[in-house]
Design a protein around this motif. Structure first.
Motif, PDB file in Angstrom:
ATOM      1  N   LEU A  36     -13.237  -2.269  18.933  1.00  0.00           N
ATOM      2  CA  LEU A  36     -14.361  -1.813  18.125  1.00  0.00           C
ATOM      3  C   LEU A  36     -13.877  -1.229  16.800  1.00  0.00           C
ATOM      4  O   LEU A  36     -14.544  -1.402  15.771  1.00  0.00           O
ATOM      5  CB  LEU A  36     -15.168  -0.773  18.901  1.00  0.00           C
ATOM      6  N   ASN A  37     -12.742  -0.560  16.816  1.00  0.00           N
ATOM      7  CA  ASN A  37     -12.181  -0.048  15.564  1.00  0.00           C
ATOM      8  C   ASN A  37     -11.869  -1.181  14.600  1.00  0.00           C
ATOM      9  O   ASN A  37     -12.120  -1.077  13.392  1.00  0.00           O
ATOM     10  CB  ASN A  37     -10.921   0.766  15.867  1.00  0.00           C
ATOM     11  N   ALA A  38     -11.347  -2.294  15.120  1.00  0.00           N
ATOM     12  CA  ALA A  38     -11.048  -3.449  14.262  1.00  0.00           C
ATOM     13  C   ALA A  38     -12.321  -4.040  13.672  1.00  0.00           C
ATOM     14  O   ALA A  38     -12.356  -4.411  12.497  1.00  0.00           O
ATOM     15  CB  ALA A  38     -10.297  -4.502  15.074  1.00  0.00           C
TER      16      ALA A  38
ATOM     17  N   GLY B 298      -3.605  12.470  11.231  1.00  0.00           N
ATOM     18  CA  GLY B 298      -3.231  12.087  12.585  1.00  0.00           C
ATOM     19  C   GLY B 298      -3.986  10.880  13.098  1.00  0.00           C
ATOM     20  O   GLY B 298      -3.940  10.588  14.299  1.00  0.00           O
ATOM     21  N   ARG B 299      -4.663  10.155  12.198  1.00  0.00           N
ATOM     22  CA  ARG B 299      -5.446   8.998  12.623  1.00  0.00           C
ATOM     23  C   ARG B 299      -4.551   7.912  13.221  1.00  0.00           C
ATOM     24  O   ARG B 299      -4.854   7.348  14.276  1.00  0.00           O
ATOM     25  CB  ARG B 299      -6.226   8.442  11.429  1.00  0.00           C
ATOM     26  N   THR B 300      -3.429   7.631  12.563  1.00  0.00           N
ATOM     27  CA  THR B 300      -2.514   6.602  13.071  1.00  0.00           C
ATOM     28  C   THR B 300      -1.925   6.998  14.410  1.00  0.00           C
ATOM     29  O   THR B 300      -1.820   6.171  15.333  1.00  0.00           O
ATOM     30  CB  THR B 300      -1.386   6.358  12.053  1.00  0.00           C
TER      31      THR B 300
ATOM     32  N   SER C 210     -12.992   6.753  13.678  1.00  0.00           N
ATOM     33  CA  SER C 210     -11.623   6.439  13.265  1.00  0.00           C
ATOM     34  C   SER C 210     -11.571   5.312  12.245  1.00  0.00           C
ATOM     35  O   SER C 210     -10.608   5.211  11.474  1.00  0.00           O
ATOM     36  CB  SER C 210     -10.781   6.061  14.491  1.00  0.00           C
ATOM     37  N   ALA C 211     -12.596   4.460  12.196  1.00  0.00           N
ATOM     38  CA  ALA C 211     -12.627   3.372  11.225  1.00  0.00           C
ATOM     39  C   ALA C 211     -13.162   3.822   9.879  1.00  0.00           C
ATOM     40  O   ALA C 211     -12.786   3.262   8.844  1.00  0.00           O
ATOM     41  CB  ALA C 211     -13.483   2.218  11.757  1.00  0.00           C
ATOM     42  N   ARG C 212     -14.033   4.809   9.862  1.00  0.00           N
ATOM     43  CA  ARG C 212     -14.695   5.231   8.619  1.00  0.00           C
ATOM     44  C   ARG C 212     -14.089   6.480   7.999  1.00  0.00           C
ATOM     45  O   ARG C 212     -14.366   6.798   6.845  1.00  0.00           O
ATOM     46  CB  ARG C 212     -16.180   5.477   8.895  1.00  0.00           C
ATOM     47  N   HIS C 213     -13.254   7.225   8.723  1.00  0.00           N
ATOM     48  CA  HIS C 213     -12.696   8.464   8.195  1.00  0.00           C
ATOM     49  C   HIS C 213     -11.166   8.415   8.279  1.00  0.00           C
ATOM     50  O   HIS C 213     -10.601   8.076   9.324  1.00  0.00           O
ATOM     51  CB  HIS C 213     -13.219   9.676   8.979  1.00  0.00           C
TER      52      HIS C 213
END
Length: 273
Positions: free
Chosen positions: A155-157, A100-102, A93-96
Motif C-alpha cells: 500500500l505504501n508503494a 526515521g521513516r526509512t 508513511s507515503a505522504r509524510h
C-alpha cells in the motif's frame, strides 16, 4: 475472409493451455478422488467406474461446516484487521517525510521475514498469559500480525505512486484530508488494496501450524486443522479428506471471481472527475 492465426500465436496459446492444465490437473484428481467409492481407491485409473456423491454430503453432516465457518471468521477478521491498520500506516508513511521513516519501513520489511512456525512456542506462551488460547481472536491476531508487513509495503508503494496534485485539487474543491483520501487516493490505490486483501485472506485461510497449536476444542478449529483428523496413524480417509479439500477451495474461487472485476475497475476509478 477471416485470417488464420499466426504460428507464433498458436504456439503461445498451446503453451498457455498446457501450463494451465499442469496447474489444474491436481485439482481435477482431487475432485475425482473425492467422488470415488472406498473400494476403488486402488484402481489404476483416473476416472472412477462409479461415483459416490455422499462423500461431499458427509462434509455437511460430519460437522465440518462449523469448521469452515471458523475459517471464514479467522480469514475475514484478519483481513479487516490488516486493512484497518495498514491503510493509515501506509498512507502516512507515503505522504509524510518524518524522521526515521526509512528505518520504520525497513523494520516493517524485517518482520515479514519471521514465520509463525519458528515462533510458535513464544506465541503460545503469550496467548496463554492473555487467556486467549483456544479462541478465534487469537488466530485473528496472529494471522493479522504476520500479514501486516506485506500490506503496509504494497500500500505504501501504491500511495507513493499517486501524485500529490490530485489530492491538492480535491482540497481546492472543498474536500478535507479524509475526503481526498476516500474519494481520490483510495480508488486509485484499489489494486494495491485488493492485492493486500487477497494475500492476507489466502494466508489466513491456509494457515495450519499456529491454528493446530492454539486451538484445542473441535468447535474452534479452522478447516485446515479439522481436515487433518482424516489422517490417522495407520489409515487415511482419502475420500472425505479430498471432499473437504474440494469444498474448502470453493470460497476462495468465489472470492477471486468477485475481486477480479474490482481490480480492473480500480485501475481507472478516480482517474477522472
Amino acid at each position: 475472409m477471416r485470417r488464420l492465426p499466426k504460428l507464433k500465436t498458436v504456439i503461445i496459446a498451446a503453451v498457455a493451455y498446457i501450463v494451465a492444465f499442469i496447474f489444474l490437473f491436481p485439482y481435477l484428481v482431487m475432485l475425482l478422488t473425492s467422488l470415488r467409492p472406498g473400494k476403488t481407491l486402488r484402481e489404476a485409473t483416473y476416472l472412477p467406474s462409479s461415483y459416490e456423491w455422499s462423500n461431499l454430503a458427509n462434509f455437511f453432516t460430519g460437522g465440518l461446516l462449523d469448521n469452515l465457518l471458523v475459517t471464514l471468521k479467522v480469514a475475514g477478521g484478519s483481513t479487516i484487521l490488516v486493512l484497518l491498520v495498514a491503510l493509515p500506516a501506509a498512507y502516512y508513511s507515503a505522504r509524510h517525510k518524518f524522521k526515521g521513516r526509512t528505518a520504520f519501513l525497513i523494520l516493517v520489511l524485517i518482520t515479514q521475514m519471521f514465520q509463525p512456525t519458528a515462533m510458535v512456542v513464544g506465541i503460545y506462551r503469550e496467548f496463554f498469559e492473555l487467556g486467549l488460547v483456544d479462541s478465534i481472536w487469537a488466530l485473528i491476531l496472529v494471522n493479522g500480525g504476520f500479514n501486516l508487513a506485506f500490506a503496509v509495503w504494497i500500500l505504501n508503494a501504491y500511495f507513493s505512486s499517486i501524485p500529490r496534485e490530485l489530492e491538492e485539487a480535491a482540497f481546492i474543491d472543498g474536500n478535507g484530508r479524509f475526503g481526498a483520501l476516500f474519494r481520490v487516493t483510495l480508488p486509485l490505490a484499489m489494486p494495491g488494496v485488493i492485492t493486500a486483501l487477497i494475500f492476507t485472506f489466502i494466508a489466513a485461510w491456509n494457515e495450519f501450524v499456529v491454528a493446530l497449536t492454539l486451538t484445542t476444542s473441535k468447535e474452534n478449529q479452522p478447516l485446515t486443522v479439522a481436515l487433518n483428523s482424516f489422517i490417522g496413524q495407520y489409515e487415511v480417509d482419502w475420500q472425505n479428506l479430498f471432499a473437504g479439500s474440494v469444498i474448502a477451495t470453493i470460497p476462495v474461487i468465489i472470492l477471486f471471481a468477485l475481486i477480479e472485476r474490482k481490480v480492473v475497475s480500480g485501475l481507472t476509478a478516480g482517474s477522472i472527475k
